[in-house]
Write a protein that holds these residues in place. Structure first.
Motif, PDB file in Angstrom:
ATOM      1  N   ASP A 234       0.923  -1.259   0.385  1.00  0.00           N
ATOM      2  CA  ASP A 234       0.105  -0.205  -0.243  1.00  0.00           C
ATOM      3  C   ASP A 234       0.890   1.070  -0.160  1.00  0.00           C
ATOM      4  O   ASP A 234       0.736   2.086   0.921  1.00  0.00           O
ATOM      5  N   LEU A 235       1.801   1.346  -0.870  1.00  0.00           N
ATOM      6  CA  LEU A 235       2.564   2.568  -1.385  1.00  0.00           C
ATOM      7  C   LEU A 235       1.964   3.571  -2.032  1.00  0.00           C
ATOM      8  O   LEU A 235       1.626   2.640  -3.142  1.00  0.00           O
ATOM      9  N   HIS A 236       1.637   4.727  -1.387  1.00  0.00           N
ATOM     10  CA  HIS A 236       1.126   5.628  -2.349  1.00  0.00           C
ATOM     11  C   HIS A 236       2.648   6.812  -2.154  1.00  0.00           C
ATOM     12  O   HIS A 236       2.836   7.364  -0.943  1.00  0.00           O
ATOM     13  N   ILE A 237       2.689   7.759  -3.185  1.00  0.00           N
ATOM     14  CA  ILE A 237       3.433   8.879  -3.330  1.00  0.00           C
ATOM     15  C   ILE A 237       2.750  10.319  -4.250  1.00  0.00           C
ATOM     16  O   ILE A 237       2.047   9.462  -5.544  1.00  0.00           O
ATOM     17  N   TRP A 238       2.320  11.049  -3.937  1.00  0.00           N
ATOM     18  CA  TRP A 238       1.652  11.927  -4.560  1.00  0.00           C
ATOM     19  C   TRP A 238       1.984  13.282  -4.078  1.00  0.00           C
ATOM     20  O   TRP A 238       3.105  13.426  -2.541  1.00  0.00           O
ATOM     21  N   ALA A 239       1.507  14.149  -4.731  1.00  0.00           N
ATOM     22  CA  ALA A 239       2.080  15.664  -4.574  1.00  0.00           C
ATOM     23  C   ALA A 239       1.739  16.631  -3.703  1.00  0.00           C
ATOM     24  O   ALA A 239       0.048  16.511  -4.532  1.00  0.00           O
ATOM     25  N   MET A 240       1.234  16.855  -2.752  1.00  0.00           N
ATOM     26  CA  MET A 240       0.756  17.734  -2.241  1.00  0.00           C
ATOM     27  C   MET A 240       0.447  19.637  -2.639  1.00  0.00           C
ATOM     28  O   MET A 240      -0.482  19.613  -2.699  1.00  0.00           O
ATOM     29  N   SER A 241       1.081  19.933  -3.243  1.00  0.00           N
ATOM     30  CA  SER A 241       0.907  21.504  -4.400  1.00  0.00           C
ATOM     31  C   SER A 241       2.471  20.836  -5.351  1.00  0.00           C
ATOM     32  O   SER A 241       2.906  19.860  -5.206  1.00  0.00           O
ATOM     33  N   THR A 242       2.777  22.125  -5.947  1.00  0.00           N
ATOM     34  CA  THR A 242       4.281  21.855  -7.210  1.00  0.00           C
ATOM     35  C   THR A 242       5.030  21.677  -6.198  1.00  0.00           C
ATOM     36  O   THR A 242       6.103  21.892  -7.395  1.00  0.00           O
ATOM     37  N   THR A 243       5.129  22.343  -4.964  1.00  0.00           N
ATOM     38  CA  THR A 243       6.518  21.707  -3.861  1.00  0.00           C
ATOM     39  C   THR A 243       6.536  20.556  -3.070  1.00  0.00           C
ATOM     40  O   THR A 243       7.701  20.682  -2.718  1.00  0.00           O
ATOM     41  N   GLU A 244       5.975  20.016  -2.705  1.00  0.00           N
ATOM     42  CA  GLU A 244       5.969  19.109  -1.344  1.00  0.00           C
ATOM     43  C   GLU A 244       4.928  18.282  -2.064  1.00  0.00           C
ATOM     44  O   GLU A 244       4.029  17.854  -2.471  1.00  0.00           O
ATOM     45  N   THR A 245       5.850  16.408  -1.109  1.00  0.00           N
ATOM     46  CA  THR A 245       5.335  15.528  -1.631  1.00  0.00           C
ATOM     47  C   THR A 245       4.939  14.905  -0.737  1.00  0.00           C
ATOM     48  O   THR A 245       5.987  15.126   0.525  1.00  0.00           O
ATOM     49  N   ALA A 246       4.046  13.961  -0.915  1.00  0.00           N
ATOM     50  CA  ALA A 246       3.875  13.031   0.710  1.00  0.00           C
ATOM     51  C   ALA A 246       3.788  12.221   0.216  1.00  0.00           C
ATOM     52  O   ALA A 246       4.140  11.469  -0.814  1.00  0.00           O
ATOM     53  N   LEU A 247       3.668  10.871   1.443  1.00  0.00           N
ATOM     54  CA  LEU A 247       4.115   9.529   0.953  1.00  0.00           C
ATOM     55  C   LEU A 247       2.986   8.789   1.747  1.00  0.00           C
ATOM     56  O   LEU A 247       3.565   9.110   3.291  1.00  0.00           O
ATOM     57  N   SER A 248       2.354   7.536   2.156  1.00  0.00           N
ATOM     58  CA  SER A 248       1.882   6.256   2.730  1.00  0.00           C
ATOM     59  C   SER A 248       1.754   5.273   2.580  1.00  0.00           C
ATOM     60  O   SER A 248       1.982   4.948   1.724  1.00  0.00           O
ATOM     61  N   THR A 249       2.485   4.791   3.826  1.00  0.00           N
ATOM     62  CA  THR A 249       2.615   3.105   3.395  1.00  0.00           C
ATOM     63  C   THR A 249       2.127   2.026   4.069  1.00  0.00           C
ATOM     64  O   THR A 249       2.350   2.778   5.614  1.00  0.00           O
ATOM     65  N   HIS A 250       2.352   0.817   4.132  1.00  0.00           N
ATOM     66  CA  HIS A 250       2.116  -0.079   5.474  1.00  0.00           C
ATOM     67  C   HIS A 250       3.752  -1.078   5.226  1.00  0.00           C
ATOM     68  O   HIS A 250       3.943  -1.942   4.153  1.00  0.00           O
ATOM     69  N   LEU A 251       4.552  -0.416   6.719  1.00  0.00           N
ATOM     70  CA  LEU A 251       5.326  -2.154   6.498  1.00  0.00           C
ATOM     71  C   LEU A 251       5.262  -3.300   7.699  1.00  0.00           C
ATOM     72  O   LEU A 251       4.315  -2.725   8.809  1.00  0.00           O
ATOM     73  N   VAL A 252       5.505  -4.076   7.202  1.00  0.00           N
ATOM     74  CA  VAL A 252       5.705  -5.301   7.825  1.00  0.00           C
ATOM     75  C   VAL A 252       6.944  -4.972   8.975  1.00  0.00           C
ATOM     76  O   VAL A 252       8.146  -5.794   8.339  1.00  0.00           O
ATOM     77  N   VAL A 253       6.484  -5.476  10.146  1.00  0.00           N
ATOM     78  CA  VAL A 253       7.984  -5.667  11.108  1.00  0.00           C
ATOM     79  C   VAL A 253       7.360  -6.678  12.613  1.00  0.00           C
ATOM     80  O   VAL A 253       7.078  -5.818  13.347  1.00  0.00           O
ATOM     81  N   PRO A 254       7.943  -7.484  12.143  1.00  0.00           N
ATOM     82  CA  PRO A 254       7.026  -8.650  13.171  1.00  0.00           C
ATOM     83  C   PRO A 254       7.644  -8.920  14.501  1.00  0.00           C
ATOM     84  O   PRO A 254       7.666  -8.749  15.300  1.00  0.00           O
ATOM     85  N   LYS A 255       9.183  -7.613  14.826  1.00  0.00           N
ATOM     86  CA  LYS A 255      10.000  -7.538  16.016  1.00  0.00           C
ATOM     87  C   LYS A 255       9.779  -6.609  16.443  1.00  0.00           C
ATOM     88  O   LYS A 255      10.326  -6.020  17.813  1.00  0.00           O
ATOM     89  N   GLY A 256       8.097  -5.285  16.038  1.00  0.00           N
ATOM     90  CA  GLY A 256       8.395  -4.813  16.474  1.00  0.00           C
ATOM     91  C   GLY A 256       8.832  -3.247  16.270  1.00  0.00           C
ATOM     92  O   GLY A 256       9.945  -3.435  15.307  1.00  0.00           O
ATOM     93  N   TYR A 257       9.228  -2.163  16.891  1.00  0.00           N
ATOM     94  CA  TYR A 257       9.817  -0.831  16.517  1.00  0.00           C
ATOM     95  C   TYR A 257       9.422  -0.245  17.811  1.00  0.00           C
ATOM     96  O   TYR A 257       9.097  -0.450  18.361  1.00  0.00           O
ATOM     97  N   ASP A 258       9.908   1.064  17.571  1.00  0.00           N
ATOM     98  CA  ASP A 258      10.415   2.147  18.634  1.00  0.00           C
ATOM     99  C   ASP A 258       9.389   3.883  17.457  1.00  0.00           C
ATOM    100  O   ASP A 258      10.271   3.601  16.440  1.00  0.00           O
ATOM    101  N   ASP A 259       9.598   4.779  18.060  1.00  0.00           N
ATOM    102  CA  ASP A 259       9.291   6.498  17.205  1.00  0.00           C
ATOM    103  C   ASP A 259      10.455   6.141  16.398  1.00  0.00           C
ATOM    104  O   ASP A 259      10.380   7.026  15.953  1.00  0.00           O
TER     105      ASP A 259
END
Length: 300
Positions: A234-259
């Motif tokens: 579910d990786l998505h990349i798009w332009a928020m404006s003519t100068t800014e780019t956004a990304l959203s995605t799902h990452l599978v991390v079985p062992k967990g993560y921290d901030d």
């Protein structure tokens, strides 16, 4: 991650203001003397310069609008108004180019006397204006793509105006009036090439295409190679404006993560790909198993 555009706006606001004022006055001068001298080349160059005045306004507006805070109704702010303006700009320029081409064709069929001296004088003024405006953005264009776009527009204008000046010189010494409408048609081709690119890119951005300066396969490979990540989807990349780019995605991390894991991804995406707004959902499992998301976190 928050981004402060106010510094850029303050630094370049004067440059944009001066550039827009000078070029607007020069467009008026070119239009007037283009009609006086019966020069299609001057009228075409006036149209070309007018398109770049619009481009300067859009570039300046993009910087200013980027500083506006989102609201409850417009949660991303008004960034995409710059995209809408670019589309309208492109359509107007293409229509103007058609009128200029029609005038040039009429002059091929019905040649008129053209003052080579007047064409040269007006073009020389334009060369000074365009070159001077380009230098206003010389320093800032090295670190800001938006400013670089303004610089390149004005540098290209200087080149086109130099061509008109040389055309006036050729008319003066050869008396060949067809040189003027021929130059006009060449300028029309330049206008159509640049405006078609503007319109095409604006439409792509408006329908959330991946920005052309980003290779989505490289982004996916970067995310997949991160320590602890077993899958990217579910990786998505798009332009928020003519100068800014956004990304959203799902990452599978079985062992967990921290901030810090998320903050590091955010910073690296910004450094490597100029993606400035990231939203990442971390999941524990994938495949046929039920998703067990840890958390969906906007890292900005």
């Amino acid at each position: 991650m928050a981004h402060n555009h106010s510094h850029s706006s303050q630094n370049h606001g004067k440059a944009f203001g001066i550039g827009i004022a000078l070029n607007t006055m020069y467009v008026a001068v070119e239009l007037y003397y283009g009609f006086v001298a019966n020069s299609s080349a001057l009228l075409a160059d006036a149209g070309h310069n007018a398109s770049d005045v619009f481009s300067l306004i859009l570039a300046w507006a993009a910087i200013i609008i980027a500083t506006k805070k989102p609201s409850k109704r417009y949660t991303y702010g008004l960034r995409k108004t710059t995209i809408l303006a670019s589309m309208i700009n492109g359509l107007i320029i293409i229509a103007a180019a058609g009128l200029i081409a029609w005038d040039a064709i009429q002059k091929f069929q019905n040649p008129v006397e053209i003052s080579g001296n007047l064409v040269m004088i007006v073009a020389a003024i334009g060369l000074v204006v365009n070159t001077g405006t380009a230098f206003l953005f010389w320093k800032g264009q090295k670190g800001d793509l938006n400013i670089r776009g303004a610089f390149l527009h004005m540098a290209a204008d200087a080149g086109v105006t130099l061509g008109v000046l040389l055309g006036g010189l050729a008319i003066k010494y050869t008396g060949l009036t067809w040189i003027d409408p021929a130059l006009s048609l060449i300028i029309v081709l330049v206008i159509l090439y640049s405006s078609w690119g503007l319109l095409r890119d604006s439409v792509k951005i408006a329908i959330d295409a991946v920005p052309k300066n980003i290779n989505i396969d490289e982004v996916e490979e970067f995310l997949s190679d991160l320590k602890g990540v077993e899958d990217v989807h579910d990786l998505h990349i798009w332009a928020m404006s003519t100068t800014e780019t956004a990304l959203s995605t799902h990452l599978v991390v079985p062992k967990g993560y921290d901030d810090q894991f998320l903050y590091d991804i955010r910073d690296q995406l910004c450094d490597k790909f100029k993606i400035t707004h990231t939203t990442i959902q971390i999941e524990k499992e994938f495949g046929d198993k039920e998703y067990q998301p840890y958390q969906e976190l906007d890292t900005n």
